[in-house]
Design an enzyme around this catalytic site. Sequence first.
Site, mmCIF file in Angstrom:
data_model
loop_
_atom_site.group_PDB
_atom_site.id
_atom_site.type_symbol
_atom_site.label_atom_id
_atom_site.label_comp_id
_atom_site.label_asym_id
_atom_site.label_seq_id
_atom_site.Cartn_x
_atom_site.Cartn_y
_atom_site.Cartn_z
ATOM 1 N N ASP A 1 -12.394 -8.703 -9.301
ATOM 2 C CA ASP A 1 -12.578 -9.166 -7.928
ATOM 3 C C ASP A 1 -12.646 -10.684 -7.916
ATOM 4 O O ASP A 1 -13.170 -11.296 -8.854
ATOM 5 C CB ASP A 1 -13.867 -8.595 -7.333
ATOM 6 C CG ASP A 1 -13.786 -7.098 -7.081
ATOM 7 O OD1 ASP A 1 -12.696 -6.614 -6.733
ATOM 8 O OD2 ASP A 1 -14.821 -6.421 -7.232
ATOM 9 N N ASP B 1 -8.129 -4.098 -2.687
ATOM 10 C CA ASP B 1 -9.178 -3.710 -1.742
ATOM 11 C C ASP B 1 -8.782 -4.073 -0.310
ATOM 12 O O ASP B 1 -9.039 -3.314 0.632
ATOM 13 C CB ASP B 1 -10.503 -4.393 -2.087
ATOM 14 C CG ASP B 1 -11.036 -3.998 -3.446
ATOM 15 O OD1 ASP B 1 -10.719 -2.899 -3.923
ATOM 16 O OD2 ASP B 1 -11.779 -4.811 -4.037
#
Length: 179
Positions: free
Chosen positions: A135, A153
């Site tokens: 991330d 995402d």
Amino acid sequence: MESDKPDTSHSPIPDLVGYRGMGRWLLLALLLIVLDQLTKIGFDHALRYGERVNVLPVFDFTLLYNKGAAFSFLADQPGWQRWFFTILGIGASAFILWMMHTHRSQHRFMLALTLILGGALGNVIDRIAYGHVVDFLLFYWQNWYYPAFNVADAGITVGAILLIIDEILRLRGQHARSS
């Protein structure tokens, strides 16, 4: 009258671009996966774990690893969650492919499923390759932080929003036709 299109009915190689109208959607999912993986590799090489680079007063680039699911759900577990979420992602992708096959003519629905498919497979690749999801996007306001996320995402989120919009518009259309 003869058609200008070549006869591919006996070809041993399937027409992937035109195959039942899914080719362009699968290509879009592949492009999302490639963009996701390139950005993850880029940030993994450019930043140290936990490092933050301020971009805007409410947005930073960062490098974090998520061993869990959304919002780091089950991230503190000893490792079984890696394979659980990998299998879940592959199963969800298979279901999405089936849904795409059965709803080829519904373009908004297909776009939503395409984004979710690309995002799910992008994160599955991370789980298999690294044991965690990379991330790097971090939004915040003062002391409030949204969990860091990535391109996959974002694809899943936008796809889910499109699914909701598609269903609302579909129901509105049904209601209008029945009135």
